[in-house]
Enzyme design. Structure first.
Site, short mmCIF file in Angstrom:
data_model
loop_
_atom_site.label_atom_id
_atom_site.label_comp_id
_atom_site.label_asym_id
_atom_site.label_seq_id
_atom_site.Cartn_x
_atom_site.Cartn_y
_atom_site.Cartn_z
N CYS A 196 -47.14 58.63 32.07
CA CYS A 196 -48.52 58.85 31.60
C CYS A 196 -49.46 59.00 32.79
CB CYS A 196 -48.97 57.70 30.71
SG CYS A 196 -48.28 57.74 29.05
N CYS A 374 -25.34 69.49 20.17
CA CYS A 374 -25.12 68.37 21.09
C CYS A 374 -23.63 68.02 21.00
CB CYS A 374 -26.01 67.18 20.73
SG CYS A 374 -25.66 66.53 19.09
#
Ligand SMILES: Nc1ncnc2c1ncn2[C@@H]1O[C@H](COP(=O)(O)OP(=O)(O)OP(=O)(O)O)[C@@H](O)[C@H]1O
Length: 409
Positions: A196, A374
């Site tokens: 962040c 995946c």
């Protein structure tokens, strides 16, 4: 404490709106008062989590955070203030919490949770709530909760979006519930996903996501509603959009049994797959010989969805030039160990944190969609949900059974 006579006059007044709430009442309130939450992080997510758990009447709350309040925290960490800059976040938060509800029992741990102390710190918890902001802490907390069988409310935020889920490895039914490692098997390489501090975060976002986390913790402790187990809620503040995808435990993942043991060595991946697959879900020879007939994911038992392609359907589409982009959402080492030709590797974690469509997705059409895969078709379903939510104009399909099934054929 169960009847109203057990409440002091001021407590009865404080919780009157909960008593009046249909489906909550004195019974649920008493459960909250008798429970203990362990909260990691008194930062952006921690601020609403700690405030609302306190206000709602959770009887005992442990706060774990090693940091001190900084001015850059104040645009989102609304439990702290100008006056507490430089003070430990634990004591800054505890002072506000005691002002809100003096009877709450607060334990301050001014330390970072890590492999050496995690099991001790979460031991008294009826629920653990993780408001930390880094992968190391999230894996430590998840692993400790998996080992101890503790329920864990987990959330994360970056830029304008966030997500929340409730992980519980040891469900009351005796079954294994999904954990953070079923969502993200391994931490990304350092620098792969920005923090962040690097990428920024909308100040009000942790207010939304932290409040969702507090709601799940309160529901769980009070024993009301449907807990967010096996589901992940996503929130995109820019587009005002809530999404949800389902999450199941990966049967090929070895359960975590001791701290630091969570990441299976790459070389053992194939061995683990064989060993961990439930016998009745192992693809049979008939299943794998004629993939067009497969109408379920043999690794999870889930039925084929409308947006699934069997390996056979995928092969035919690829041969006819009807695949716009093949996206491998596994980790780079898995991709390097073997992948479908011309597949682009974009690990799920990176996909989740990226705002832009994957390169090459623009050309995808209804006739030639993106095909995402995946290892076993579990992470790819999450990727599919994210891609559909963010870029609804580009059709996406999921490879049923993932690379493992495709390769077996
Ligand atoms: N291992 C850990 N143990 C306890 N607390 C942790 C751990 N890792 C992170 N935290 C805490 O989690 C909180 C996360 O808050 P937030 O996401 O708002 O970021 P921050 O670290 O305060 O701010 P910034 O990253 O902008 O400097 C912080 O208070 C941080 O100290």
């Amino acid at each position: 404490m169960s009847g109203l006579s057990n409440y002091s006059r001021s407590q009865a007044e404080r919780f009157q709106r909960h008593f009046a709430l249909a489906g909550f009442g004195i019974g649920a309130q008493s459960k909250l008062l008798g429970s203990r939450a362990v909260v990691i992080g008194a930062g952006g997510l921690g601020a609403p989590i700690l405030t609302y758990l306190t206000a709602a009447g959770v009887g005992a709350i442990d706060i774990i955070d090693h940091d001190v309040v900084d001015r850059t925290n104040l645009h989102r960490q609304v439990i702290h203030s100008e006056e507490t800059i430089g003070q430990p976040k634990t004591s800054s938060a505890a002072a506000v919490m005691r002002g809100l509800h003096p009877e709450v029992e607060i334990t301050e741990h001014q330390e970072a949770i890590d492999e050496t102390n995690a099991l001790r710190l979460i031991e008294p918890a009826d629920i653990v709530v993780d408001g930390s902001d880094n992968f190391a802490a999230r894996y430590v907390v998840s692993d400790a909760c998996e080992i101890a069988g503790k329920p864990l409310v987990s959330g994360s935020i970056l830029r304008y979006s966030g997500q929340v889920s409730l992980f519980w490895s040891r469900l009351p039914s005796g079954e294994r519930g999904p954990t953070y490692r079923d969502l993200y098997p391994e931490a990304p390489d350092p620098g792969e996903v920005p923090t962040c501090a690097e990428a920024g975060v909308l100040g009000v976002l942790p207010g939304v996501v932290g409040s969702l986390m507090a709601t799940e913790a309160i529901k769980f402790l009070a024993g009301i509603g449907e807990p967010l187990i096996g589901r992940v809620i996503t929130y995109d503040a820019l587009n005002s959009h809530f999404g949800e995808f389902r999450l199941r435990p990966d049967p090929a993942r070895e359960p975590v049994t001791r701290m630091g043991s969570g990441e299976a060595p790459e070389a053992r991946a194939a061995e683990l797959l064989d060993a961990a697959l439930p016998a009745d879900t192992t693809p049979s020879a008939a299943d794998t010989e004629n993939s067009a007939d497969i109408d379920f994911n043999p690794f999870t038992g889930e039925p084929k969805q409308a947006d699934d392609l069997t390996p056979g359907e995928f092969r035919r589409a690829a041969a006819d030039g009807k695949v716009g982009l093949i996206l491998d959402v596994r980790e780079p080492h898995e991709h390097q160990a073997g992948s479908i030709e011309s597949a682009v590797n974009l690990p799920l974690m990176q996909l989740w944190h990226s705002e832009d469509p994957p390169a090459g997705m623009e050309g995808a059409t209804e006739e030639a969609p993106v095909v995402v895969y995946c290892e076993h078709g579990i992470r790819s379903r999450q990727a599919l949900a994210v891609l559909k939510q963010r870029f609804p104009q580009h059709p996406v399909k999921n490879l049923l059974g993932g690379y493992a099934l495709w390769q077996q054929q």
